[in-house]
Write a protein that holds these residues in place. Structure first.
Motif, PDB file in Angstrom:
ATOM      1  N   GLY A  11       0.853  -1.182   0.000  1.00  0.00           N
ATOM      2  CA  GLY A  11       0.000   0.000   0.000  1.00  0.00           C
ATOM      3  C   GLY A  11       0.881   1.221   0.000  1.00  0.00           C
ATOM      4  N   PRO A  12       0.320   2.395  -0.216  1.00  0.00           N
ATOM      5  CA  PRO A  12       1.138   3.614  -0.204  1.00  0.00           C
ATOM      6  C   PRO A  12       1.794   3.826   1.163  1.00  0.00           C
ATOM      7  CG  PRO A  12      -1.043   4.038  -1.123  1.00  0.00           C
ATOM      8  CD  PRO A  12      -1.092   2.675  -0.498  1.00  0.00           C
ATOM      9  N   LEU A  13       2.910   4.504   1.156  1.00  0.00           N
ATOM     10  CA  LEU A  13       3.565   4.926   2.394  1.00  0.00           C
ATOM     11  C   LEU A  13       3.092   6.344   2.700  1.00  0.00           C
ATOM     12  CD1 LEU A  13       5.703   4.243   4.585  1.00  0.00           C
ATOM     13  CD2 LEU A  13       7.369   5.435   3.147  1.00  0.00           C
ATOM     14  N   TRP A  14       2.426   6.497   3.858  1.00  0.00           N
ATOM     15  CA  TRP A  14       1.854   7.785   4.239  1.00  0.00           C
ATOM     16  C   TRP A  14       2.693   8.416   5.346  1.00  0.00           C
ATOM     17  CZ3 TRP A  14      -2.087   8.907   1.042  1.00  0.00           C
ATOM     18  CH2 TRP A  14      -2.825   7.855   0.491  1.00  0.00           C
ATOM     19  N   ALA A  15       2.773   9.730   5.336  1.00  0.00           N
ATOM     20  CA  ALA A  15       3.431  10.450   6.420  1.00  0.00           C
ATOM     21  C   ALA A  15       2.521  10.495   7.635  1.00  0.00           C
ATOM     22  CB  ALA A  15       3.778  11.862   5.979  1.00  0.00           C
ATOM     23  N   SER A  16       3.078  10.291   8.817  1.00  0.00           N
ATOM     24  CA  SER A  16       2.316  10.353  10.058  1.00  0.00           C
ATOM     25  C   SER A  16       2.609  11.621  10.848  1.00  0.00           C
ATOM     26  CB  SER A  16       2.618   9.125  10.929  1.00  0.00           C
ATOM     27  OG  SER A  16       2.181   7.947  10.294  1.00  0.00           O
ATOM     28  N   THR A  17       3.387  12.524  10.271  1.00  0.00           N
ATOM     29  CA  THR A  17       3.705  13.780  10.937  1.00  0.00           C
ATOM     30  C   THR A  17       4.169  14.787   9.896  1.00  0.00           C
ATOM     31  OG1 THR A  17       5.026  14.795  12.699  1.00  0.00           O
ATOM     32  CG2 THR A  17       6.120  13.177  11.336  1.00  0.00           C
ATOM     33  N   GLY A  76      -0.238  12.917   6.621  1.00  0.00           N
ATOM     34  CA  GLY A  76      -1.234  12.358   5.710  1.00  0.00           C
ATOM     35  C   GLY A  76      -0.835  12.379   4.254  1.00  0.00           C
ATOM     36  N   ASP A  77       0.290  13.001   3.927  1.00  0.00           N
ATOM     37  CA  ASP A  77       0.748  13.007   2.532  1.00  0.00           C
ATOM     38  C   ASP A  77       1.195  11.608   2.106  1.00  0.00           C
ATOM     39  OD1 ASP A  77       0.283  15.675   2.271  1.00  0.00           O
ATOM     40  OD2 ASP A  77       2.388  16.301   2.267  1.00  0.00           O
ATOM     41  N   GLU A  78       0.941  11.252   0.830  1.00  0.00           N
ATOM     42  CA  GLU A  78       1.483  10.010   0.270  1.00  0.00           C
ATOM     43  C   GLU A  78       2.928  10.264  -0.145  1.00  0.00           C
ATOM     44  OE1 GLU A  78       1.013   7.307  -3.711  1.00  0.00           O
ATOM     45  OE2 GLU A  78      -0.855   7.902  -2.708  1.00  0.00           O
ATOM     46  N   LEU A  79       3.836   9.472   0.406  1.00  0.00           N
ATOM     47  CA  LEU A  79       5.255   9.653   0.146  1.00  0.00           C
ATOM     48  C   LEU A  79       5.738   8.810  -1.028  1.00  0.00           C
ATOM     49  CD1 LEU A  79       6.484   9.687   3.838  1.00  0.00           C
ATOM     50  CD2 LEU A  79       5.905  11.628   2.381  1.00  0.00           C
ATOM     51  N   VAL A  94      13.551   4.324   1.066  1.00  0.00           N
ATOM     52  CA  VAL A  94      12.202   4.130   1.613  1.00  0.00           C
ATOM     53  C   VAL A  94      12.273   3.958   3.129  1.00  0.00           C
ATOM     54  CG1 VAL A  94      10.234   2.557   1.685  1.00  0.00           C
ATOM     55  CG2 VAL A  94      11.224   3.209  -0.512  1.00  0.00           C
ATOM     56  N   ILE A  95      13.215   3.155   3.595  1.00  0.00           N
ATOM     57  CA  ILE A  95      13.365   2.925   5.033  1.00  0.00           C
ATOM     58  C   ILE A  95      13.668   4.233   5.754  1.00  0.00           C
ATOM     59  CG2 ILE A  95      14.789   1.790   6.777  1.00  0.00           C
ATOM     60  CD1 ILE A  95      15.167  -0.512   4.745  1.00  0.00           C
ATOM     61  N   SER A  96      14.574   5.027   5.196  1.00  0.00           N
ATOM     62  CA  SER A  96      14.950   6.291   5.828  1.00  0.00           C
ATOM     63  C   SER A  96      13.788   7.278   5.846  1.00  0.00           C
ATOM     64  CB  SER A  96      16.146   6.899   5.093  1.00  0.00           C
ATOM     65  OG  SER A  96      16.508   8.151   5.646  1.00  0.00           O
ATOM     66  N   VAL A  97      13.090   7.415   4.718  1.00  0.00           N
ATOM     67  CA  VAL A  97      11.959   8.343   4.651  1.00  0.00           C
ATOM     68  C   VAL A  97      10.864   7.914   5.625  1.00  0.00           C
ATOM     69  CG1 VAL A  97      10.067   9.121   3.161  1.00  0.00           C
ATOM     70  CG2 VAL A  97      12.418   9.158   2.320  1.00  0.00           C
ATOM     71  N   ALA A  98      10.620   6.606   5.733  1.00  0.00           N
ATOM     72  CA  ALA A  98       9.608   6.127   6.662  1.00  0.00           C
ATOM     73  C   ALA A  98       9.950   6.496   8.099  1.00  0.00           C
ATOM     74  CB  ALA A  98       9.460   4.612   6.529  1.00  0.00           C
ATOM     75  N   SER A 154      11.756   9.133   8.987  1.00  0.00           N
ATOM     76  CA  SER A 154      11.561  10.577   9.097  1.00  0.00           C
ATOM     77  C   SER A 154      10.088  10.940   9.211  1.00  0.00           C
ATOM     78  CB  SER A 154      12.164  11.284   7.882  1.00  0.00           C
ATOM     79  OG  SER A 154      13.562  11.093   7.806  1.00  0.00           O
ATOM     80  N   ALA A 155       9.229  10.141   8.571  1.00  0.00           N
ATOM     81  CA  ALA A 155       7.799  10.428   8.544  1.00  0.00           C
ATOM     82  C   ALA A 155       7.048   9.786   9.702  1.00  0.00           C
ATOM     83  CB  ALA A 155       7.207   9.943   7.225  1.00  0.00           C
ATOM     84  N   GLU A 156       7.793   9.169  10.655  1.00  0.00           N
ATOM     85  CA  GLU A 156       7.167   8.503  11.792  1.00  0.00           C
ATOM     86  C   GLU A 156       6.215   7.401  11.345  1.00  0.00           C
ATOM     87  OE1 GLU A 156       7.868   8.890  15.031  1.00  0.00           O
ATOM     88  OE2 GLU A 156       9.415  10.351  14.533  1.00  0.00           O
TER      89      GLU A 156
END
Length: 405
Positions: free
Chosen positions: A50-56, A155-158, A169-173, A175-177
């Motif tokens: 599924g998409p990777l969403w930002a949580s912060t 809530g942004d789709e990363l 992807v691991i690093s961005v995840a 950063s995005a909590e």
């Protein structure tokens, strides 16, 4: 047993499939493996289900992008307060009009700050008995504040579903909590090498040959994001092959080497018929590596049967292994690598020629010396495998499959 969804209705075996048709055939014949929630830091080589969403928000607040001074007002001069805003904590400082305070990169801007000015754009002095800074003549009027949500908002789709989980992807995840996400894979495989004449250790008897694949095939499979759970070597024996295919396992793939021909010692097709497997593809129009077979086993696993010659087996692994990963994990097609071949020979018999190549001066690619498929000497200096379809001539732009190093 393998964690695979309901098997689809059986269709006729595809024989002598073109390289550019493999993806479509496997997508239509194979159901994707089940999704799972996991820490992305432990899922390198998996595929986002599924998409990777930002949580912060990032940044979570206004911060300094450079070392310098947080200032209140347009200047060009500001009174400097005692103290420093440092990263990771609130300073307790509030700026009034005409005031400034030293700030380091990543620190929260204090209340009242209207801009951050980098150190190299100001000069120090005194004004009215107090420390002060002023803009240097000709310095640009720019604000080096990283604003809250500048990179992304909660809530942004990363990145979309189908993305390979790589280091970025691991690093961005992180950063995005969003360190945990739903993924498919990485795929796991049980591997079998067959052949009466193959010997891994000890002295060679007349007619025997050294196992040149067992120690390196896992490396090439890993390059396709297929992990090896275990590797077994067996002689050419019908009963032993059947027993191996009947093992209880949680792997999604079974990978065999050898027995893909039609000789007296090639028992694979007979065993597959006995156990009720469905052969999806019997042969690929490529050379080397065309003598390969893909089947759906009764327990839901997918079988990738590779030819026995080392170079042919590696070519088949890199061409078909990536298609299997895309089909079973629903990975989006990655951007392909392409290059111009300086010395390409025209393929024959409507088969894609697989050619080990390396890049030379001028950016073109040239074939490395090849002496048959019984060893991997052609890969010693190679950087990629070039896929040469029918009609390829010197200077043609062709797809390249990078080789692991």
């Amino acid at each position: 047993m393998s964690a695979v969804q309901d098997r689809p209705v059986e269709t006729p075996t595809r024989v002598d499939v073109a390289v550019d048709e493999i993806d479509a055939v496997l997508r239509s014949e194979l159901s994707p493996i089940r999704e799972r929630y996991t820490a992305l830091s432990e899922a390198l080589g998996a595929t986002l289900a599924g998409p990777l969403w930002a949580s912060t928000d990032l940044p979570v607040a206004d911060t300094a992008a450079m070392d310098g001074f947080a200032v209140n007002g347009p200047g060009p001069q500001w009174r400097v307060l005692i103290g420093t805003c440092t990263a990771g904590r609130r300073s307790g400082i509030t700026l009034a009009a005409g005031e400034a305070v030293r700030i380091v990169t990543g620190a929260l801007t204090p209340p009242g700050a209207t801009a951050v000015i980098r150190s190299e754009h100001v000069c120090g002095g005194r004004a009215g008995g107090h420390a002060a800074i002023a803009l240097l003549p000709g310095a640009p009027r720019r604000n080096d504040t990283r604003l809250r949500g500048e990179s992304w908002s909660d809530g942004d789709e990363l990145t979309p579903a189908g993305t390979r989980v790589d280091a970025s992807v691991i690093s961005v995840a992180q950063s995005a909590e969003t360190p945990i996400a739903m993924v498919r894979g990485p795929l796991r495989a049980d591997v079998l090498l067959t052949g009466d004449e193959i010997r891994a250790t000890g002295d060679l008897a007349p007619g025997q040959t050294r196992d040149a694949l067992g120690s390196v095939l896992p490396h090439y499979l890993a390059h396709c994001d297929i992990g090896v759970r275990g590797l077994t070597r067996l002689p050419d024996d019908h009963a032993l092959l059947r027993t191996w295919l009947d093992i209880d396992t949680d792997a999604e793939l079974a990978v065999t080497v050898g027995a893909t021909g039609h000789g007296a010692a090639d028992h694979l097709r007979a065993v597959l018929e006995e156990i009720g497997a469905h052969i999806l593809i019997d042969g690929i129009r490529m050379r080397p590596g065309g003598s390969q077979l893909l089947a759906r086993l009764p327990d839901g696993r997918t079988l990738l049967a590779l030819p026995g010659n080392p170079l042919a087996a590696i070519a088949a692994t890199l061409v078909t292994g990536r298609s299997l990963v895309r089909a079973l994990t629903r990975r989006a097609d990655p951007a392909s690598s392409w290059g111009r071949i300086a010395d390409a020979a025209t393929p024959e018999n409507n088969r894609t020629r697989i050619l080990p190549v390396r890049q030379v001066e001028g950016g073109v690619w040239r074939a490395t010396p090849t002496h048959g498929t019984a060893h991997l000497a052609a890969l010693l200096q190679a950087q990629a495998l070039a896929l040469l379809p029918t009609g390829t001539a010197r200077g043609t732009l062709v797809e390249l499959l990078p080789l692991p190093r």
